[in-house]
Motif scaffolding. Structure first.
Motif, mmCIF file in Angstrom:
data_model
loop_
_atom_site.group_PDB
_atom_site.id
_atom_site.type_symbol
_atom_site.label_atom_id
_atom_site.label_comp_id
_atom_site.label_asym_id
_atom_site.label_seq_id
_atom_site.Cartn_x
_atom_site.Cartn_y
_atom_site.Cartn_z
ATOM 1 N N ALA A 308 0.822 -1.213 0.000
ATOM 2 C CA ALA A 308 0.000 0.000 0.000
ATOM 3 C C ALA A 308 0.852 1.257 0.000
ATOM 4 O O ALA A 308 0.401 2.331 -0.423
ATOM 5 C CB ALA A 308 -0.925 0.001 1.209
ATOM 6 N N ALA A 309 2.110 1.144 0.461
ATOM 7 C CA ALA A 309 2.976 2.323 0.597
ATOM 8 C C ALA A 309 3.898 2.530 -0.597
ATOM 9 O O ALA A 309 4.611 3.530 -0.662
ATOM 10 C CB ALA A 309 3.805 2.197 1.873
ATOM 11 N N SER A 310 3.908 1.595 -1.570
ATOM 12 C CA SER A 310 4.802 1.733 -2.710
ATOM 13 C C SER A 310 4.316 2.839 -3.637
ATOM 14 O O SER A 310 3.193 3.333 -3.523
ATOM 15 C CB SER A 310 4.896 0.406 -3.479
ATOM 16 O OG SER A 310 3.630 0.061 -4.041
ATOM 17 N N VAL A 311 5.183 3.250 -4.572
ATOM 18 C CA VAL A 311 4.827 4.282 -5.546
ATOM 19 C C VAL A 311 5.028 3.711 -6.945
ATOM 20 O O VAL A 311 6.152 3.458 -7.353
ATOM 21 C CB VAL A 311 5.692 5.544 -5.372
ATOM 22 C CG1 VAL A 311 5.288 6.616 -6.390
ATOM 23 C CG2 VAL A 311 5.556 6.090 -3.953
ATOM 24 N N PRO A 312 3.922 3.477 -7.699
ATOM 25 C CA PRO A 312 2.527 3.608 -7.263
ATOM 26 C C PRO A 312 2.154 2.483 -6.297
ATOM 27 O O PRO A 312 2.848 1.458 -6.239
ATOM 28 C CB PRO A 312 1.754 3.481 -8.578
ATOM 29 C CG PRO A 312 2.612 2.587 -9.417
ATOM 30 C CD PRO A 312 4.024 2.980 -9.099
ATOM 31 N N PRO A 313 1.049 2.636 -5.566
ATOM 32 C CA PRO A 313 0.600 1.552 -4.689
ATOM 33 C C PRO A 313 0.316 0.290 -5.504
ATOM 34 O O PRO A 313 -0.196 0.367 -6.619
ATOM 35 C CB PRO A 313 -0.677 2.116 -4.053
ATOM 36 C CG PRO A 313 -0.549 3.593 -4.178
ATOM 37 C CD PRO A 313 0.185 3.833 -5.463
ATOM 38 N N LEU A 314 0.669 -0.848 -4.923
ATOM 39 C CA LEU A 314 0.620 -2.114 -5.658
ATOM 40 C C LEU A 314 -0.767 -2.753 -5.620
ATOM 41 O O LEU A 314 -1.329 -2.981 -4.552
ATOM 42 C CB LEU A 314 1.642 -3.083 -5.056
ATOM 43 C CG LEU A 314 1.732 -4.477 -5.683
ATOM 44 C CD1 LEU A 314 2.245 -4.393 -7.122
ATOM 45 C CD2 LEU A 314 2.624 -5.385 -4.830
#
Length: 357
Positions: A308-314
């Protein structure tokens, strides 16, 4: 002045020796160490002084706990190296759920090192716990065998066998994988590659559909089966798909992506069998100027917090990771593990997937 025990014999001093030297009963001496509030202060001080002079440190905590029949602690074991509990996002999230359940029930938690095969049996047999959570990512059958010999309750997670006699919590890997593939097909993707978890021992790289179908590990087999169910129904042949086996780590994922993008055709989407694989792949693509999801969409599997915190969210298939840990702990501490239970998974759509450009 001595108190009746020869010098150098401290290692053999027992509670009865302390009681005799202090002039009290063995029961009174025992209370000094286990229930000091019921012993008069002057007696307590005399017994403790005598114990110190004799070199007696107190009764064995291990023996006391074993005599009581419960130690109020849960053991967590896997044949992965101990660092797996801290490095792998799924393992970290699972341990958080286990720890939360232990806290709520006032229970302790012990990590059992099983990374050294020569020490595995001893570590399982000597662990001071009431039962085990077995994280059967690899070598699960051996963990189950050793734990059964210990005759303690246990719950297996990520078990690589369908043996109904083994108490286990599993998730719907086929249904979850099918949902991931369906999401990409409905977005319009047809050129789809797979980055898988292990099918065999000590191998990574491009594999055929037949090799994937012969997987030693049920999780990988079930997830590729779920993908195939949807993709073949959409007219995408399993034999035409690019399938890469990874070791769920950065080195193997990077090597597979180098092969995939050097030898074409370039996919518009990737199905990753774990969030860790998906996050490594997303970072690899972005460092090479390949936009996610503009050029390549990615779907993971697990639902770890980092997704949820990745860029973009996974976008991912979310397992109830914390619930797996909680149920395993409660089964061991309370009613005892019963059979095999499958928990549902959920497609969580985020920003790593879009229609092909």
């Amino acid at each position: 002045m001595g108190v009746g025990v020869a010098k150098g014999s401290e290692a053999s001093v027992k509670l009865k020796d302390v009681a005799k030297a202090a002039g009290v009963s063995q029961g009174t001496a025992s209370n000094v160490f286990s229930r000091p509030d019921v012993v008069r202060e002057e007696v307590r001080e005399r017994v403790l002084k005598t114990a110190k002079e004799l070199g007696y440190a107190g009764p064995s905590l291990t023996g006391r706990l074993l005599r009581a029949g419960k130690v109020n602690a849960i053991g967590v074991a896997t044949v992965e190296p101990m660092k797996y509990f801290f490095e792998d996002p799924f393992a970290r999230a699972l341990m958080a759920g286990i720890a939360e359940a232990c806290d709520a029930n006032g229970a302790g938690l012990s990590l059992v090192s099983a990374g050294n095969p020569e020490k595995l049996a001893w570590n399982i047999q000597s662990a001071l716990v009431d039962g085990f959570v077995l994280l059967c990512v690899d070598g699960g059958e051996r963990l189950v065998e050793l734990t059964r010999e210990r005759q303690l309750p246990f719950m297996a997670l990520s078990l690589g066998t369908d043996d109904a006699s083994i108490p286990a919590l599993v998730v719907d890997n086929i249904g979850g994988a099918a949902a991931a593939a369906r999401h990409l097909v409905e977005l319009g993707h047809r050129q789809i590659a797979v980055l898988s978890t292990e099918y065999s021992e000590r191998h990574y790289g491009r594999v055929t559909a037949a090799q994937a179908d012969a997987s030693l590990y049920s999780t990988s087999h079930d997830r590729i089966t779920g993908y195939w169910q949807v993709l073949e129904a959409a007219g995408i042949s399993r034999d035409a798909m690019a399938i890469f086996e990874t070791r769920n780590n950065e080195e193997s994922v990077a090597a597979c992506l180098e092969d995939l993008f050097a030898n074409g055709p370039r996919p518009t989407a990737i199905l990753a069998m774990s969030d860790r694989i998906a996050l490594i792949a997303m970072d690899w693509l972005q460092r090479r100027g390949i936009a996610v999801p503009g050029e390549v969409s990615i779907v993971g599997f697990d639902g770890v917090p980092e997704a949820a915190a990745s860029v973009p969210p996974l976008t991912t298939i979310a397992q109830p990771i914390a619930e797996l840990g909680r149920r395993a702990v409660l089964a061991i501490l309370n009613e005892g593990p019963q059979g095999r239970e499958m928990l549902p998974v959920e497609l969580v759509v985020r920003g790593s997937t879009a229609a092909p450009s």
